[in-house]
Design a protein around this motif. Structure first.
Motif, PDB file in Angstrom:
ATOM      1  N   ILE A  15       6.296   6.720 -94.611  1.00 30.45           N
ATOM      2  CA  ILE A  15       6.519   6.918 -93.176  1.00 30.45           C
ATOM      3  C   ILE A  15       7.579   5.960 -92.651  1.00 30.45           C
ATOM      4  O   ILE A  15       8.501   6.367 -91.938  1.00 30.45           O
ATOM      5  N   VAL A  16       7.460   4.693 -93.021  1.00 32.71           N
ATOM      6  CA  VAL A  16       8.432   3.692 -92.551  1.00 32.71           C
ATOM      7  C   VAL A  16       9.830   4.018 -93.069  1.00 32.71           C
ATOM      8  O   VAL A  16      10.812   3.959 -92.315  1.00 32.71           O
ATOM      9  N   ASN A  17       9.954   4.383 -94.339  1.00 33.96           N
ATOM     10  CA  ASN A  17      11.261   4.733 -94.904  1.00 33.96           C
ATOM     11  C   ASN A  17      11.867   5.938 -94.187  1.00 33.96           C
ATOM     12  O   ASN A  17      13.068   5.970 -93.911  1.00 33.96           O
ATOM     13  N   TYR A  18      11.032   6.909 -93.875  1.00 34.74           N
ATOM     14  CA  TYR A  18      11.526   8.103 -93.172  1.00 34.74           C
ATOM     15  C   TYR A  18      12.044   7.724 -91.786  1.00 34.74           C
ATOM     16  O   TYR A  18      13.116   8.173 -91.369  1.00 34.74           O
ATOM     17  N   SER A  37      -0.979  15.398 -93.205  1.00 37.94           N
ATOM     18  CA  SER A  37      -1.797  15.943 -92.122  1.00 37.94           C
ATOM     19  C   SER A  37      -1.543  15.136 -90.856  1.00 37.94           C
ATOM     20  O   SER A  37      -1.201  13.945 -90.923  1.00 37.94           O
ATOM     21  N   MET A  38      -1.722  15.758 -89.708  1.00 40.79           N
ATOM     22  CA  MET A  38      -1.507  15.055 -88.449  1.00 40.79           C
ATOM     23  C   MET A  38      -2.455  13.863 -88.284  1.00 40.79           C
ATOM     24  O   MET A  38      -2.018  12.790 -87.837  1.00 40.79           O
ATOM     25  N   PRO A  39      -3.746  13.970 -88.660  1.00 41.09           N
ATOM     26  CA  PRO A  39      -4.619  12.788 -88.565  1.00 41.09           C
ATOM     27  C   PRO A  39      -4.104  11.615 -89.402  1.00 41.09           C
ATOM     28  O   PRO A  39      -4.193  10.459 -88.976  1.00 41.09           O
ATOM     29  N   THR A  40      -3.561  11.904 -90.598  1.00 42.59           N
ATOM     30  CA  THR A  40      -3.014  10.840 -91.449  1.00 42.59           C
ATOM     31  C   THR A  40      -1.820  10.185 -90.782  1.00 42.59           C
ATOM     32  O   THR A  40      -1.693   8.951 -90.763  1.00 42.59           O
ATOM     33  N   VAL A  41      -0.937  10.996 -90.211  1.00 41.02           N
ATOM     34  CA  VAL A  41       0.236  10.467 -89.520  1.00 41.02           C
ATOM     35  C   VAL A  41      -0.186   9.633 -88.316  1.00 41.02           C
ATOM     36  O   VAL A  41       0.308   8.510 -88.117  1.00 41.02           O
ATOM     37  N   LEU A  42      -1.097  10.149 -87.516  1.00 43.07           N
ATOM     38  CA  LEU A  42      -1.554   9.432 -86.316  1.00 43.07           C
ATOM     39  C   LEU A  42      -2.150   8.083 -86.676  1.00 43.07           C
ATOM     40  O   LEU A  42      -1.859   7.066 -86.042  1.00 43.07           O
ATOM     41  N   SER A  43      -2.996   8.075 -87.703  1.00 41.72           N
ATOM     42  CA  SER A  43      -3.659   6.836 -88.125  1.00 41.72           C
ATOM     43  C   SER A  43      -2.638   5.784 -88.552  1.00 41.72           C
ATOM     44  O   SER A  43      -2.693   4.625 -88.116  1.00 41.72           O
ATOM     45  N   ASN A  44      -1.683   6.193 -89.384  1.00 39.91           N
ATOM     46  CA  ASN A  44      -0.695   5.246 -89.909  1.00 39.91           C
ATOM     47  C   ASN A  44       0.300   4.808 -88.849  1.00 39.91           C
ATOM     48  O   ASN A  44       0.612   3.613 -88.742  1.00 39.91           O
ATOM     49  N   VAL A  45       0.789   5.743 -88.059  1.00 43.51           N
ATOM     50  CA  VAL A  45       1.783   5.402 -87.032  1.00 43.51           C
ATOM     51  C   VAL A  45       1.163   4.499 -85.971  1.00 43.51           C
ATOM     52  O   VAL A  45       1.784   3.523 -85.535  1.00 43.51           O
ATOM     53  N   ASN A  46      -0.057   4.790 -85.564  1.00 40.99           N
ATOM     54  CA  ASN A  46      -0.722   3.948 -84.558  1.00 40.99           C
ATOM     55  C   ASN A  46      -0.920   2.524 -85.077  1.00 40.99           C
ATOM     56  O   ASN A  46      -0.775   1.549 -84.329  1.00 40.99           O
ATOM     57  N   GLU A  47      -1.232   2.410 -86.364  1.00 44.40           N
ATOM     58  CA  GLU A  47      -1.380   1.077 -86.965  1.00 44.40           C
ATOM     59  C   GLU A  47      -0.037   0.342 -86.973  1.00 44.40           C
ATOM     60  O   GLU A  47       0.031  -0.859 -86.682  1.00 44.40           O
ATOM     61  N   LEU A  48       1.033   1.056 -87.303  1.00 42.61           N
ATOM     62  CA  LEU A  48       2.367   0.451 -87.324  1.00 42.61           C
ATOM     63  C   LEU A  48       2.821   0.059 -85.915  1.00 42.61           C
ATOM     64  O   LEU A  48       3.510  -0.952 -85.737  1.00 42.61           O
ATOM     65  N   ILE A  49       2.434   0.850 -84.917  1.00 43.95           N
ATOM     66  CA  ILE A  49       2.754   0.516 -83.530  1.00 43.95           C
ATOM     67  C   ILE A  49       1.979  -0.731 -83.094  1.00 43.95           C
ATOM     68  O   ILE A  49       2.526  -1.616 -82.426  1.00 43.95           O
ATOM     69  N   ARG A  51       1.137  -3.116 -84.968  1.00 45.23           N
ATOM     70  CA  ARG A  51       1.771  -4.259 -85.630  1.00 45.23           C
ATOM     71  C   ARG A  51       3.157  -4.556 -85.049  1.00 45.23           C
ATOM     72  O   ARG A  51       3.789  -5.548 -85.404  1.00 45.23           O
ATOM     73  N   ASN A  52       3.632  -3.653 -84.183  1.00 45.22           N
ATOM     74  CA  ASN A  52       4.953  -3.758 -83.557  1.00 45.22           C
ATOM     75  C   ASN A  52       6.099  -3.503 -84.545  1.00 45.22           C
ATOM     76  O   ASN A  52       7.246  -3.824 -84.268  1.00 45.22           O
ATOM     77  N   MET A  53       5.772  -2.921 -85.703  1.00 45.76           N
ATOM     78  CA  MET A  53       6.812  -2.553 -86.653  1.00 45.76           C
ATOM     79  C   MET A  53       7.509  -1.267 -86.204  1.00 45.76           C
ATOM     80  O   MET A  53       8.702  -1.086 -86.404  1.00 45.76           O
ATOM     81  N   VAL A  54       6.723  -0.379 -85.598  1.00 48.74           N
ATOM     82  CA  VAL A  54       7.254   0.859 -85.036  1.00 48.74           C
ATOM     83  C   VAL A  54       7.088   0.802 -83.525  1.00 48.74           C
ATOM     84  O   VAL A  54       6.076   0.299 -83.030  1.00 48.74           O
TER      85      VAL A  54
END
Length: 359
Positions: A15-18, A37-49, A51-54
């Motif tokens: 996700i981060v590389n993309y 899957s959208m739940p997988t994306v939501l879980s990972n992106v929200n975690e990255l947000i 952390r302030n990485m995204v």
């Protein structure tokens, strides 16, 4: 449990590389293009947000429903330093999380195997970083070494003297390999990188992996014989591609002329300089044609001369096609992403890539 965490880390890295490679995207686009899957994306992106990485960067135009959030990488999340050592210069770059050069400097410094040289490099890097407020964000220092120095002084350059001079982790890379690493390795899964600096080097990757060769010397395109019995090369042989296609082939006869000054004369249509440039392009076309026949991949034109070639792709392409009777276009010829300090960028990128890989 360990396997699940490892799989989650791989997904997060993808996700981060993309996001880095696409600058701005959305959660829906991530799900679609990464087959998640959208739940997988939501879980990972929200975690990255969290952390302030995204970070969220506004919204897309409405298509009738709820506006999708535009997301991008936080460039200030982490940094890496790249240092390029040449025979007479030292270049330093500060690379952010988006693989953007935030700061760069190049200065004269004659290479030496003395400990005092290592200390001087460390002093210059320290001065370069004096404006960086949070030093803990710096992951490490990547050092690019030209093959001509690397081969002759490998044990000296890679000694503890240079590593211990810094308070950060240090990574060493050959300059041509580092320049290849500066490119988007997701875009160029199979490619040749032609590094047209004062010495001619190269690198190539297969399936996104750099090929080192049995003796760690793959990509020594500068020492392929281009003109049998031709000009003397610094390696002792005659007719090497380096003697005809390195940047020094354009500036050697007039020691006071820089490549920048030479190209300015080309633009001004100076007759003698234009003739020399056209002969250079002809020699380069032969080399390119041979590499295309050997590898059948994209060929990235980099190094100091590569930074100028984007303005001369039509005449170069015509010369290449004249030597290649099997193809009728040169879309495989690509301009480099970084026109200056590509080797320093690639060496620095090592630390950012490693960090992302092990999220």
């Amino acid at each position: 449990m360990a396997g699940r965490n490892e799989k989650k880390n791989i997904t997060k890295s993808k996700i981060v590389n993309y996001i880095i490679n696409n600058k701005i995207t959305s959660k829906a686009e991530l799900a679609q293009n990464l087959s998640l899957s959208m739940p997988t994306v939501l879980s990972n992106v929200n975690e990255l947000i969290d952390r302030n990485m995204v970070i969220e960067i506004g919204e897309y135009e409405s298509t009738g429903g709820r506006k999708a959030k535009r997301i991008g990488i936080n460039p200030a999340y982490k940094y890496a330093v790249g240092v390029v050592i040449t025979a007479n210069h030292l270049g330093i770059v500060l690379l952010n999380m988006q693989y953007e050069i935030e700061k760069t400097i190049r200065m004269r410094l004659k290479f030496s195997t003395e400990t005092s040289y290592c200390l001087k490099v460390a002093e210059m890097v320290e001065d370069f970083l004096k404006d960086v407020e949070d030093r803990e964000k710096i992951l490490g220092i990547g050092i690019s070494i030209p093959g001509i120095i690397d081969q002759a002084n490998r044990m000296v350059v890679k000694s503890h003297a240079l590593e211990q001079a810094f308070s950060y982790p240090v990574y060493f890379a050959n300059d041509a390999n580092a320049a290849m690493m500066a490119e988007d390795m997701h875009e160029y899964q199979d490619a040749v990188y032609l590094s047209l600096n004062n010495t001619l080097g190269g690198a190539f990757c297969i399936n996104g992996k750099l090929v080192a060769g049995q003796n760690q010397k793959a990509g020594e395109f500068g020492h392929m014989i281009l003109v049998p019995g031709g000009k003397k090369c610094y390696c002792g042989k005659a007719g090497c591609a380096d003697a005809y296609c390195a940047a020094s082939a354009l500036t050697d006869e007039e020691q006071e002329m820089t490549l920048e000054q030479f190209m300015e004369k080309v633009e001004q249509k100076n007759t003698k300089t234009v003739e020399k440039w056209n002969q250079y392009l002809d020699n380069l076309a032969i080399l390119i044609s041979n590499l295309r026949m050997a590898y059948d991949t994209d060929i990235i034109l980099g190094g100091e001369v590569g930074g100028y070639l984007s303005e001369y792709m039509i005449p170069l392409g015509e010369k290449v096609m004249a030597y290649n009777g099997f193809e009728h276009d040169v879309r495989y010829l690509k301009n480099c992403s970084y026109k200056r300090e590509a080797s320093a960028v690639g060496a620095a990128k090592h630390f950012l890539s490693e960090y992302i890989q092990h999220l």
